[in-house]
Design a protein around this motif. Structure first.
Motif, PDB file in Angstrom:
ATOM      1  N   PRO A   1     -11.126   5.793  58.797  1.00  0.00           N
ATOM      2  CA  PRO A   1     -12.003   6.783  59.414  1.00  0.00           C
ATOM      3  C   PRO A   1     -11.982   8.144  58.732  1.00  0.00           C
ATOM      4  O   PRO A   1     -12.912   8.930  58.909  1.00  0.00           O
ATOM      5  CB  PRO A   1     -11.467   6.883  60.852  1.00  0.00           C
ATOM      6  CG  PRO A   1     -10.053   6.417  60.763  1.00  0.00           C
ATOM      7  CD  PRO A   1     -10.042   5.364  59.708  1.00  0.00           C
ATOM      8  N   SER A   2     -10.930   8.435  57.963  1.00  0.00           N
ATOM      9  CA  SER A   2     -10.840   9.762  57.335  1.00  0.00           C
ATOM     10  C   SER A   2     -11.156   9.718  55.842  1.00  0.00           C
ATOM     11  O   SER A   2     -10.783  10.625  55.099  1.00  0.00           O
ATOM     12  CB  SER A   2      -9.436  10.348  57.544  1.00  0.00           C
ATOM     13  OG  SER A   2      -8.457   9.536  56.913  1.00  0.00           O
ATOM     14  N   ALA A   3     -11.850   8.677  55.384  1.00  0.00           N
ATOM     15  CA  ALA A   3     -12.109   8.507  53.950  1.00  0.00           C
ATOM     16  C   ALA A   3     -12.826   9.717  53.346  1.00  0.00           C
ATOM     17  O   ALA A   3     -12.410  10.244  52.308  1.00  0.00           O
ATOM     18  CB  ALA A   3     -12.912   7.232  53.707  1.00  0.00           C
ATOM     19  N   GLN A   4     -13.901  10.165  53.988  1.00  0.00           N
ATOM     20  CA  GLN A   4     -14.654  11.290  53.432  1.00  0.00           C
ATOM     21  C   GLN A   4     -13.841  12.581  53.472  1.00  0.00           C
ATOM     22  O   GLN A   4     -13.900  13.399  52.549  1.00  0.00           O
ATOM     23  CB  GLN A   4     -15.974  11.462  54.188  1.00  0.00           C
ATOM     24  CG  GLN A   4     -16.964  10.339  53.933  1.00  0.00           C
ATOM     25  CD  GLN A   4     -17.279  10.157  52.455  1.00  0.00           C
ATOM     26  OE1 GLN A   4     -17.523  11.121  51.725  1.00  0.00           O
ATOM     27  NE2 GLN A   4     -17.249   8.912  52.003  1.00  0.00           N
ATOM     28  N   GLN A   5     -13.055  12.758  54.540  1.00  0.00           N
ATOM     29  CA  GLN A   5     -12.189  13.943  54.611  1.00  0.00           C
ATOM     30  C   GLN A   5     -11.146  13.916  53.510  1.00  0.00           C
ATOM     31  O   GLN A   5     -10.803  14.953  52.924  1.00  0.00           O
ATOM     32  CB  GLN A   5     -11.495  13.992  55.976  1.00  0.00           C
ATOM     33  CG  GLN A   5     -12.415  14.283  57.147  1.00  0.00           C
ATOM     34  CD  GLN A   5     -11.699  14.042  58.463  1.00  0.00           C
ATOM     35  OE1 GLN A   5     -11.574  12.897  58.921  1.00  0.00           O
ATOM     36  NE2 GLN A   5     -11.230  15.107  59.089  1.00  0.00           N
ATOM     37  N   SER A   6     -10.621  12.740  53.209  1.00  0.00           N
ATOM     38  CA  SER A   6      -9.592  12.644  52.175  1.00  0.00           C
ATOM     39  C   SER A   6     -10.163  12.971  50.802  1.00  0.00           C
ATOM     40  O   SER A   6      -9.492  13.588  49.974  1.00  0.00           O
ATOM     41  CB  SER A   6      -8.962  11.251  52.169  1.00  0.00           C
ATOM     42  OG  SER A   6      -9.833  10.269  51.646  1.00  0.00           O
ATOM     43  N   ILE A   7     -11.401  12.566  50.565  1.00  0.00           N
ATOM     44  CA  ILE A   7     -12.054  12.903  49.295  1.00  0.00           C
ATOM     45  C   ILE A   7     -12.260  14.407  49.184  1.00  0.00           C
ATOM     46  O   ILE A   7     -11.994  15.019  48.139  1.00  0.00           O
ATOM     47  CB  ILE A   7     -13.391  12.147  49.166  1.00  0.00           C
ATOM     48  CG1 ILE A   7     -13.119  10.659  48.921  1.00  0.00           C
ATOM     49  CG2 ILE A   7     -14.247  12.733  48.051  1.00  0.00           C
ATOM     50  CD1 ILE A   7     -14.366   9.794  48.931  1.00  0.00           C
ATOM     51  N   ALA A   8     -12.705  15.033  50.261  1.00  0.00           N
ATOM     52  CA  ALA A   8     -12.902  16.489  50.256  1.00  0.00           C
ATOM     53  C   ALA A   8     -11.581  17.207  50.033  1.00  0.00           C
ATOM     54  O   ALA A   8     -11.516  18.224  49.307  1.00  0.00           O
ATOM     55  CB  ALA A   8     -13.528  16.923  51.576  1.00  0.00           C
ATOM     56  N   PHE A   9     -10.500  16.707  50.630  1.00  0.00           N
ATOM     57  CA  PHE A   9      -9.199  17.340  50.437  1.00  0.00           C
ATOM     58  C   PHE A   9      -8.716  17.164  49.001  1.00  0.00           C
ATOM     59  O   PHE A   9      -8.118  18.085  48.426  1.00  0.00           O
ATOM     60  CB  PHE A   9      -8.161  16.763  51.401  1.00  0.00           C
ATOM     61  CG  PHE A   9      -6.823  17.434  51.300  1.00  0.00           C
ATOM     62  CD1 PHE A   9      -6.596  18.679  51.876  1.00  0.00           C
ATOM     63  CD2 PHE A   9      -5.781  16.838  50.596  1.00  0.00           C
ATOM     64  CE1 PHE A   9      -5.368  19.313  51.761  1.00  0.00           C
ATOM     65  CE2 PHE A   9      -4.545  17.465  50.478  1.00  0.00           C
ATOM     66  CZ  PHE A   9      -4.349  18.703  51.068  1.00  0.00           C
ATOM     67  N   ALA A  10      -8.987  16.014  48.400  1.00  0.00           N
ATOM     68  CA  ALA A  10      -8.594  15.793  47.013  1.00  0.00           C
ATOM     69  C   ALA A  10      -9.246  16.829  46.096  1.00  0.00           C
ATOM     70  O   ALA A  10      -8.615  17.355  45.174  1.00  0.00           O
ATOM     71  CB  ALA A  10      -8.973  14.380  46.576  1.00  0.00           C
ATOM     72  N   VAL A  11     -10.507  17.139  46.370  1.00  0.00           N
ATOM     73  CA  VAL A  11     -11.192  18.162  45.568  1.00  0.00           C
ATOM     74  C   VAL A  11     -10.520  19.524  45.758  1.00  0.00           C
ATOM     75  O   VAL A  11     -10.348  20.284  44.797  1.00  0.00           O
ATOM     76  CB  VAL A  11     -12.685  18.227  45.944  1.00  0.00           C
ATOM     77  CG1 VAL A  11     -13.369  19.387  45.206  1.00  0.00           C
ATOM     78  CG2 VAL A  11     -13.375  16.915  45.611  1.00  0.00           C
ATOM     79  N   LYS A  12     -10.108  19.834  46.995  1.00  0.00           N
ATOM     80  CA  LYS A  12      -9.400  21.095  47.248  1.00  0.00           C
ATOM     81  C   LYS A  12      -8.123  21.187  46.422  1.00  0.00           C
ATOM     82  O   LYS A  12      -7.806  22.234  45.845  1.00  0.00           O
ATOM     83  CB  LYS A  12      -9.041  21.218  48.730  1.00  0.00           C
ATOM     84  CG  LYS A  12     -10.189  21.523  49.661  1.00  0.00           C
ATOM     85  CD  LYS A  12      -9.660  21.685  51.081  1.00  0.00           C
ATOM     86  CE  LYS A  12     -10.769  21.945  52.086  1.00  0.00           C
ATOM     87  NZ  LYS A  12     -10.231  22.085  53.466  1.00  0.00           N
ATOM     88  N   VAL A  13      -7.377  20.092  46.375  1.00  0.00           N
ATOM     89  CA  VAL A  13      -6.123  20.095  45.618  1.00  0.00           C
ATOM     90  C   VAL A  13      -6.398  20.309  44.134  1.00  0.00           C
ATOM     91  O   VAL A  13      -5.752  21.139  43.476  1.00  0.00           O
ATOM     92  CB  VAL A  13      -5.354  18.777  45.836  1.00  0.00           C
ATOM     93  CG1 VAL A  13      -4.155  18.685  44.888  1.00  0.00           C
ATOM     94  CG2 VAL A  13      -4.882  18.659  47.274  1.00  0.00           C
ATOM     95  N   VAL A  14      -7.357  19.567  43.597  1.00  0.00           N
ATOM     96  CA  VAL A  14      -7.672  19.703  42.176  1.00  0.00           C
ATOM     97  C   VAL A  14      -8.162  21.115  41.860  1.00  0.00           C
ATOM     98  O   VAL A  14      -7.770  21.725  40.862  1.00  0.00           O
ATOM     99  CB  VAL A  14      -8.717  18.648  41.747  1.00  0.00           C
ATOM    100  CG1 VAL A  14      -9.190  18.906  40.316  1.00  0.00           C
ATOM    101  CG2 VAL A  14      -8.116  17.246  41.855  1.00  0.00           C
ATOM    102  N   ASP A  15      -9.004  21.671  42.734  1.00  0.00           N
ATOM    103  CA  ASP A  15      -9.488  23.037  42.515  1.00  0.00           C
ATOM    104  C   ASP A  15      -8.339  24.035  42.532  1.00  0.00           C
ATOM    105  O   ASP A  15      -8.306  24.980  41.725  1.00  0.00           O
ATOM    106  CB  ASP A  15     -10.506  23.415  43.595  1.00  0.00           C
ATOM    107  CG  ASP A  15     -11.866  22.783  43.362  1.00  0.00           C
ATOM    108  OD1 ASP A  15     -12.091  22.243  42.264  1.00  0.00           O
ATOM    109  OD2 ASP A  15     -12.703  22.823  44.286  1.00  0.00           O
ATOM    110  N   ARG A  16      -7.394  23.848  43.450  1.00  0.00           N
ATOM    111  CA  ARG A  16      -6.246  24.756  43.505  1.00  0.00           C
ATOM    112  C   ARG A  16      -5.398  24.642  42.229  1.00  0.00           C
ATOM    113  O   ARG A  16      -4.958  25.653  41.670  1.00  0.00           O
ATOM    114  CB  ARG A  16      -5.388  24.457  44.735  1.00  0.00           C
ATOM    115  CG  ARG A  16      -4.134  25.319  44.849  1.00  0.00           C
ATOM    116  CD  ARG A  16      -4.464  26.789  45.093  1.00  0.00           C
ATOM    117  NE  ARG A  16      -5.115  26.994  46.363  1.00  0.00           N
ATOM    118  CZ  ARG A  16      -4.454  27.192  47.514  1.00  0.00           C
ATOM    119  NH1 ARG A  16      -3.136  27.215  47.527  1.00  0.00           N
ATOM    120  NH2 ARG A  16      -5.121  27.382  48.644  1.00  0.00           N
ATOM    121  N   LEU A  17      -5.184  23.423  41.758  1.00  0.00           N
ATOM    122  CA  LEU A  17      -4.419  23.242  40.517  1.00  0.00           C
ATOM    123  C   LEU A  17      -5.164  23.842  39.338  1.00  0.00           C
ATOM    124  O   LEU A  17      -4.557  24.401  38.418  1.00  0.00           O
ATOM    125  CB  LEU A  17      -4.164  21.757  40.274  1.00  0.00           C
ATOM    126  CG  LEU A  17      -3.275  21.040  41.293  1.00  0.00           C
ATOM    127  CD1 LEU A  17      -3.162  19.564  40.948  1.00  0.00           C
ATOM    128  CD2 LEU A  17      -1.891  21.672  41.368  1.00  0.00           C
TER     129      LEU A  17
END
Length: 291
Positions: free
Chosen positions: A170-186
């Protein structure tokens, strides 16, 4: 001596904070990313993350297994003289007939030959990679292959909801959005990650709004059982899933926090070397041995 050590630590920490000037931050934006997984190059999660990372301004090339290779861990084909099949299925999307480790090695040595990517991203995996499962995860294994080649890496996994029938994400799309946040922060840091470091990131079924650094647990949320299968053959056993019901014994374990709704981040270095204390104990125990 202590003062020098503190200064060195402060310098190290400063090196991995976000850039102090707009020019530095801009220099790290738009990472060149090798994106892989263990579910296969055509899996919806990796395709969704590719679109999201590209929309965020990153240059993304998929180099991933041709088919599902879950549970392959750090497997790597070193049977010299044999062949593997690799093809660019569409612009920037490569399929490799092998493990995630094979895909990363091929990607770094052929697709990115002479010009390595800034970051290897693996996932998002369909199912959490926590505790003892990490040792057998192809998603995490891909990041170890990256570290072996001197490239920083992040593994992302999306937790499976076992309470639904069939099990769901159920959180697949949220997890993708969070992955982008992590990559952007790095990407906004002077160095993407410290040397020989990868991150293992797990996104929960029902996030509670907390992101926590977690320790690697020791118990798998799901493991294998074996039952006789005489209808197949006299010596055959069927492999069955066994879901854990007992808590992980490690304090602040990734599995425990993930089940409580935390997004968990666990830094890994790819080393299985025992701690100095354990090594010292064994050195004493085995002292005096001769060839």
């Amino acid at each position: 001596m202590v003062q020098r050590a503190l200064i060195a630590l402060l310098l190290l920490l400063t090196a991995f904070l976000p850039g102090s000037s707009p020019a530095q931050a801009h220099a790290r934006q738009g990472l060149r990313i090798l994106l892989t997984n263990d579910d296969g190059y055509g899996f919806p999660f990796i395709q969704g993350l590719r679109r999201a990372l590209t929309a965020a301004g990153h240059e993304v090339t998929i180099v991933a297994p041709a088919a599902d290779s879950s549970g392959s861990g750090t497997a790597f084909n070193a049977k010299f003289g044999t062949t593997l099949e690799a093809a660019e299925k569409s612009p920037g999307v490569w399929s490799v007939s092998g493990s995630p480790g094979d895909a990363v090695a091929f990607g770094l040595r052929v697709v990115f030959a002479g010009d390595p990517p800034d970051l290897v991203v693996s996932g998002p995996n369909a199912g959490q990679n926590v505790a003892a499962i990490v040792n057998h995860s192809g998603t995490v294994g891909a990041t170890i292959a990256a570290l072996d080649n001197g490239v920083p890496a992040v593994a992302f996994s999306t937790a499976l909801d076992l309470t639904t029938n069939p099990p769901s994400f159920p959180s697949a799309q949220q997890s993708i959005a969070f992955a982008v946040k992590v990559v952007d922060r790095l990407a906004s840091s002077r160095h993407v990650l410290p040397p020989r470091t990868s991150l293992n990131v797990n996104y929960p079924v029902k996030p509670n709004g907390t992101v926590s650094f977690a320790r690697l647990g020791t118990s798998s949320f799901i493991s294998t059982g074996y039952a006789p299968a005489p209808e197949v053959c006299a010596a055959c056993y069927r492999i069955l899933p066994v879901v854990a019901t007992e808590p992980d014994p490690v304090r602040d374990a990734d599995r425990t926090l993930l089940d409580a709704g935390h997004v968990t981040i666990t830094p890994l270095d790819g080393s299985w070397e025992a701690s100095p204390a354990v090594t010292a104990l064994l050195r004493l125990r085995l002292a005096g041995l001769t060839p």
